[in-house]
Design an enzyme around this catalytic site. Structure first.
Site, PDB file in Angstrom:
ATOM      1  N   HIS A 148       0.818  -1.215   0.000  1.00 51.55           N
ATOM      2  CA  HIS A 148       0.000   0.000   0.000  1.00 51.55           C
ATOM      3  C   HIS A 148       0.850   1.264   0.000  1.00 51.55           C
ATOM      4  CE1 HIS A 148       0.399  -0.427   4.498  1.00 51.55           C
ATOM      5  NE2 HIS A 148       0.529   0.878   4.403  1.00 51.55           N
ATOM      6  N   ASP A 170      -0.321  -7.425   0.686  1.00 46.63           N
ATOM      7  CA  ASP A 170       0.249  -6.131   1.040  1.00 46.63           C
ATOM      8  C   ASP A 170       1.782  -6.212   1.051  1.00 46.63           C
ATOM      9  OD1 ASP A 170       0.474  -3.506   1.668  1.00 46.63           O
ATOM     10  OD2 ASP A 170      -0.456  -3.626   3.655  1.00 46.63           O
ATOM     11  N   GLY A 250       4.160   5.381  10.205  1.00 45.45           N
ATOM     12  CA  GLY A 250       5.520   5.290   9.698  1.00 45.45           C
ATOM     13  C   GLY A 250       6.086   3.892   9.761  1.00 45.45           C
ATOM     14  N   SER A 252       4.681   1.141   8.300  1.00 47.01           N
ATOM     15  CA  SER A 252       4.286   0.290   7.184  1.00 47.01           C
ATOM     16  C   SER A 252       5.495  -0.302   6.475  1.00 47.01           C
ATOM     17  CB  SER A 252       3.466   1.087   6.168  1.00 47.01           C
ATOM     18  OG  SER A 252       2.140   1.206   6.589  1.00 47.01           O
ATOM     19  N   SER A 267       1.650  -4.369   7.947  1.00 49.42           N
ATOM     20  CA  SER A 267       0.626  -3.837   7.057  1.00 49.42           C
ATOM     21  C   SER A 267      -0.082  -2.659   7.708  1.00 49.42           C
ATOM     22  CB  SER A 267      -0.384  -4.930   6.706  1.00 49.42           C
ATOM     23  OG  SER A 267      -1.494  -4.403   5.999  1.00 49.42           O
TER      24      SER A 267
END
Length: 296
Positions: A148, A170, A250, A252, A267
């Site tokens: 993403h 993801d 921050g 991810s 994720s």
């Protein structure tokens, strides 16, 4: 798709009270004709499949679910935006002839963690973390991060995105411009590094760790497997690892690991490293197998 958080307003106090009352009644809720005592036994695979499908059709953002392998019960996690009516819908959808689901409220709002990372600067001001560095059979090196965060072709401060899979999955692969920059370790934010030598599957109850610039090194456990997470707006991911690790904006794409073994890529989730929360991770073995790459 690349927002800092899902644009949903936290539930007011009266809504939380209503949700609490639904939670108290949830254990008494059964489908028509369902047995009301423990003799009902475990749900069948077909019944669990039907429950997961019903939860997906309900399409309620701020919810996630998996099946507890030990009890056979569907476990539904709901964030603070899920109101009493939506909670009832989820409970009814996940109820099998063996009984009602387990409902677990979580702190804050389920969101994809995009913002404030240090490692990868992407178009539009998006910043995420490198999860693990990997290489292919030709020794070409890539960074694994969250799908993403990226689109195919995105050029970041470390390289070019060559694969991006989101929603459903993801994960993404970014080919390093400077091949010598990729190192086979994770920075622990305490001046040391953890060498990563292999990749493996998550196991319920297994201890795992994560790192981020804002949260530092954090420890937790695997709570559930094969979780489905509905972030809202059509952003639904499947097959996630559910953990009680804390994570913040921050995080991810950041690494979830156990000692020297890579386990997953962050994720999203809810909460933070002050109040605690729930964090979901993309299993790392899936992109490794799909793209013929390995950790090093």
């Amino acid at each position: 798709m690349l927002e800092d958080s899902v644009n949903r307003t936290p539930a007011p106090r009266t809504r939380l009270a209503a949700v609490a009352s639904v939670l108290l009644a949830a254990t008494a809720l059964t489908v028509p004709g369902a047995a009301a005592d423990s003799d009902a036994g475990r749900p069948t695979a077909a019944q669990l499949t039907a429950a997961h499908s019903a939860l997906a059709r309900a399409d309620i953002g701020g919810s996630a679910w998996y099946t507890d392998a030990a009890t056979g019960k569907v476990v539904v996690t709901v964030d603070s935006t899920v109101d009493a009516g939506e909670l009832t819908t989820l409970t009814e959808a996940a109820t099998t002839p063996a009984g009602a689901p387990e409902i677990n409220p979580t702190t804050g709002i389920l969101t994809k963690y995009v913002a404030g990372g240090e490692y990868i600067q992407l178009p539009g001001g998006v910043r995420c973390l490198v999860g693990f560095n990997v290489r292919d059979s030709a020794d070409v090196k890539y960074a694994l991060t969250a799908g993403h965060c990226t689109n195919v072709g995105d050029v970041s401060n470390i390289g070019t995105t060559v694969n991006s899979s989101f929603p459903d999955n993801d994960y993404a692969l970014i080919r390093y411009t400077d091949q010598s920059a990729a190192q086979g370790s994770v920075y622990l934010y305490n001046g040391t590094y953890q060498d990563i030598t292999s990749a493996g599957n998550a196991i319920v109850g297994r201890g795992v760790s994560s790192v981020s610039p804002t949260g530092g090194l954090r420890s937790g456990t695997v709570v559930g497997l094969n979780a489905t997470v509905n972030y809202g707006g059509g952003d639904i991911v499947y097959g996630m690892i559910q953990t009680n690790l804390c994570a913040e904006q921050g995080s991810s794409g950041g690494p979830v690991f156990s000692a020297t073994q890579a386990i997953g890529l962050i994720s999203g989730g809810s909460g933070n490293c002050t109040s605690g929360g729930t964090t979901f991770a993309q299993p790392v073995v899936e992109p490794l197998a799909a793209h013929g790459v390995s950790v090093f």
